[in-house]
Structures are given as C-alpha cells and as structure tokens.
Design an enzyme around this catalytic site. Structure first.
Site, short mmCIF file in Angstrom:
data_model
loop_
_atom_site.label_atom_id
_atom_site.label_comp_id
_atom_site.label_asym_id
_atom_site.label_seq_id
_atom_site.Cartn_x
_atom_site.Cartn_y
_atom_site.Cartn_z
N LYS A 36 0.80 -1.23 0.00
CA LYS A 36 0.00 0.00 0.00
C LYS A 36 0.83 1.28 0.00
O LYS A 36 0.42 2.27 -0.58
CB LYS A 36 -0.98 -0.01 1.18
CG LYS A 36 -0.32 -0.01 2.54
CD LYS A 36 -1.31 -0.40 3.64
CE LYS A 36 -0.63 -0.41 4.99
NZ LYS A 36 -1.40 -1.13 6.01
N ARG A 131 -8.05 -2.01 17.16
CA ARG A 131 -8.46 -1.60 15.83
C ARG A 131 -9.40 -2.72 15.38
O ARG A 131 -10.39 -2.97 16.06
CB ARG A 131 -7.26 -1.37 14.91
CG ARG A 131 -7.62 -0.49 13.72
CD ARG A 131 -6.46 -0.19 12.79
NE ARG A 131 -6.09 -1.35 11.97
CZ ARG A 131 -5.08 -1.35 11.09
NH1 ARG A 131 -4.36 -0.26 10.90
NH2 ARG A 131 -4.79 -2.42 10.38
C1 LIG Z 1 -0.42 -1.85 6.60
C2 LIG Z 1 -0.67 -3.17 7.17
C3 LIG Z 1 0.40 -4.06 7.41
C4 LIG Z 1 1.84 -3.70 7.13
O1 LIG Z 1 2.35 -2.84 8.11
P1 LIG Z 1 3.89 -2.43 8.11
O2 LIG Z 1 4.06 -1.74 9.41
O3 LIG Z 1 4.10 -1.53 6.94
O4 LIG Z 1 4.66 -3.69 8.02
C5 LIG Z 1 0.10 -5.31 7.91
N1 LIG Z 1 -1.16 -5.66 8.19
C6 LIG Z 1 -2.21 -4.85 8.00
C7 LIG Z 1 -3.58 -5.31 8.33
C8 LIG Z 1 -2.00 -3.57 7.49
O5 LIG Z 1 -3.05 -2.75 7.29
#
Ligand SMILES: *Cc1c(COP(=O)(O)O)cnc(C)c1O
Length: 354
Positions: A36, A131
């Site tokens: 993302k 969350r």
């Molecule tokens: C964005 C996201 C991640 C990745 O997080 P990082 O800190 O960039 O590794 C993993 N799981 C979910 C559900 C996310 O939304």
C-alpha cells in the site's frame, strides 16, 4: 531530470526483501509483502517479489486491481476489512480478504458463489490494539459460522498490533493467537493453515521470540525502509536508503533567522516561534506540504537543516552545508514512512528507478 522526484533503488529493495524473508524463514514463517505504501506499483512489487515473498497484500481494492492487472503470479490479499459495497470486486480480484464480521463473510460467500470462484478469508482477532478484530472469547463461535459458509474458505486467523493502540507484539500475545487457531481447528473442523502474526512491528521478535505456530508476517515498512517499527531500529544488514527524495533549489539568499514584523498565524493556523541565530544562508527548494509530508524527511546533505515549509516551498538552512550548492542544485532527503506514503501517491512527485 524531473524534480521533485522519489528514486527507488530496486536492487537495494530486493536485498531488503530477501533479508526479511530469510530471517522469517529461519523462524518458520513466510512473508506477505504489503504494497500500500507504494500504491502497488508493479515494478516495485516485482523487486520485492524477487526476494522470495509468497503473497501480496494491500488495503485498497484499486491497488489489488493494479497487481492483478500486472499478473505477477503471487496470490493477492485485501487487508482492510471489505466494505459490503465492494464484495463483488473483492472476490473477483483478490484471492483472500481479512474479515471480522459474519455479515461481511456471508456477503463474500454469496458473491463468490455467484462469480463461481472460491474465496479465502482470514479471521482477524483483536488482542488488545483495539483496531479491527473479533474479541478472543467470541473467536471460535464466529469461526464456526464462517466455516459453514459455502462460498468461502476459512483459511486463517490473524492479528494486527502496534497500529491504533501501539500495543507491542510479544511472545505471550502471539501465543494467544496460536492457541485460538488450535481451538478453531478442533472445534470448527477446519485445517486453518494460516496464522498471520502481524506486521513489521513483529520483526523484533526474530529470530527466537516468535512462538511456534505463527506461520506468516505481513511486512511493508520493514522491507521498504529496512527498520522494525517498535523502536525503528535498523534491521541488521538492511539498506536504509532504498528511497531518496530529490528537490531543487530555486532561491538561495542570506536572510535573518527571525521574521521582521508582528507575528500572526502561518498558512496552517499555527503561530510560529523563531530562535535568533543571526544571518543564515537559506535555500528554498521546490517542494511543500501539498507534495508530501515534509515533517517526515531528513536531509542527506551534511550540515543542512530543514527550518520550515509552506504548501509549495520548503526552507533549508545550508549555512553549514557544502559551499558549492547553488540555484539548480539538488538537495536530497531520506524519507520516513509518512513521507514515503504521501510522496509515492502524489501526482506532483515524479517516480524514478535506479
Ligand atoms: C499496513 C498493514 C500491514 C503492514 O504494516 P507495516 O508496518 O508496513 O509492516 C500489515 N497488516 C495490515 C492489516 C496492514 O493494514
């Protein structure tokens, strides 16, 4: 060369991916690469794929569509809980989604039956970060309901910590997830091969702190920026400079460090305060808050210091930097996550590859 620009060093990115994959593999885990932050740009995704990740995950269906279109050969997971209004697209484009509501799972099941596809789901569990996710005491009952839906396959459970609540993933927390997975297998009669233990905030548990039974991590920032995300410590051996921001100097003058006149609010409603450092050499570079989050960048030129920014201009004190800098010179910056994310989606910041 277009400016401002973010340069992505693809070889350095592959190195980071390989490093994270290998340290996860040594602990029995596979890696879902999270795309993302770079809007699922296929070239960038491909460089990460070369490091050995086994899934791509993204929060937005538009990015999943982009990856699907690029046809890179890895399965795709939608990581934000699907909206009811998008379930048809979700089952068409994604191989799996993360869910926490039975209503949504039912809608996915119906959409999958209608489309003639089999769709996997990961049931998200809330272990205290507050969350997304089902409360632990409800997990088995919800899993049973989802397992009974004909159009979907309950493939795994997952947790996400250190996001909203900043709760640190520990051996104890993750053991709770492993135990819940076992309870689901026994009571809902599913194989449940996937136990997705979290994000880059879990990397600090490697090599020895991860309980047996966690099978996967979902990693974005750790690969992109080469740091774990609890204390932002560098991952040993990782490149911290995969991405570099280039900006161009458009004014260079000696000016006082305190504005002249009565001080009111700036563009963004803040009343600024100034420290008198006398006359300074100030460079204006052509970038500002509308381009990316300039609060989260760090100068790479020794002696340069960011002293402020408005929507379109950023002021850098270069009194103590190289005397060879002039109009048209490039000032370079390292990017923290918020700057990387906003910069890579900005139409005003050019994307270049090394
Ligand atoms: C964005 C996201 C991640 C990745 O997080 P990082 O800190 O960039 O590794 C993993 N799981 C979910 C559900 C996310 O939304």
């Amino acid at each position: 060369m277009p400016c401002p620009a973010i340069f992505t060093n693809l070889a350095k990115l592959t190195h980071n991916s390989k490093l994270v994959v290998e340290s996860c593999q040594a602990a029995g885990l596979s890696v879902m690469a999270v795309t993302k932050a770079f809007c699922a740009d296929p070239k960038t995704a491909q460089a990460i794929q070369a490091g050995g990740v086994t899934w791509f995950g993204d929060s937005r269906i538009q990015n999943i569509a982009r990856l699907k279109e690029a046809n890179l050969g890895l399965p795709l997971c939608l990581m934000r809980l699907p909206m009811l209004s998008e379930v048809d697209e979700v089952v068409r484009l994604a191989d799996m989604s993360q869910v926490s509501e039975v209503i949504t799972a039912k809608a996915l099941s119906e959409a999958a039956l209608k489309a003639g596809v089999r769709h996997k789901v990961t049931l998200m569990v809330d272990l205290g970060d507050l969350r997304e996710g089902v409360w632990p005491r409800d997990v088995v009952a919800v899993a049973k309901e989802m397992a009974a839906l004909p159009g979907i396959e309950l493939h795994g459970i997952g947790v996400n910590l250190a996001c909203y609540g900043g709760v640190i993933p520990t051996h104890e927390k993750l053991s709770e997830l492993v135990n819940l997975a076992q309870a689901i297998r026994e009571q809902a009669g599913v194989a449940l091969p996937l136990v997705s233990g979290g994000n880059s905030a879990n990397l600090h548990l490697l090599p020895n702190g991860m309980p047996k039974g966690i099978t996967q991590l979902r990693v974005g920032e750790g690969i992109l920026l080469g740091r774990e995300t609890i204390a932002r410590e560098p991952i040993p051996g990782a490149n911290l400079d995969v991405f570099t921001l280039h900006t161009e100097i458009i004014e260079l003058k000696e000016k006082p460090s305190v504005p002249i006149g009565k001080i009111g609010q700036d563009t963004f409603g803040n009343t600024p305060v100034f420290k008198d450092k006398g006359i300074r050499k100030r460079a204006i570079v052509a970038i500002g808050r509308q381009d990316l989050n300039v609060d989260c960048i760090d100068p790479l030129d020794a002696g340069a210091e960011i002293i402020g920014a408005s929507s379109d201009h950023m002021i850098v004190d270069i009194t103590d930097a190289s005397p060879s800098l002039g109009i048209g010179s490039i000032l370079k910056f390292n990017l923290q996550y918020a700057a990387l994310m906003t910069g890579l989606m900005s139409p005003y910041v050019s994307k270049e590859y090394i």
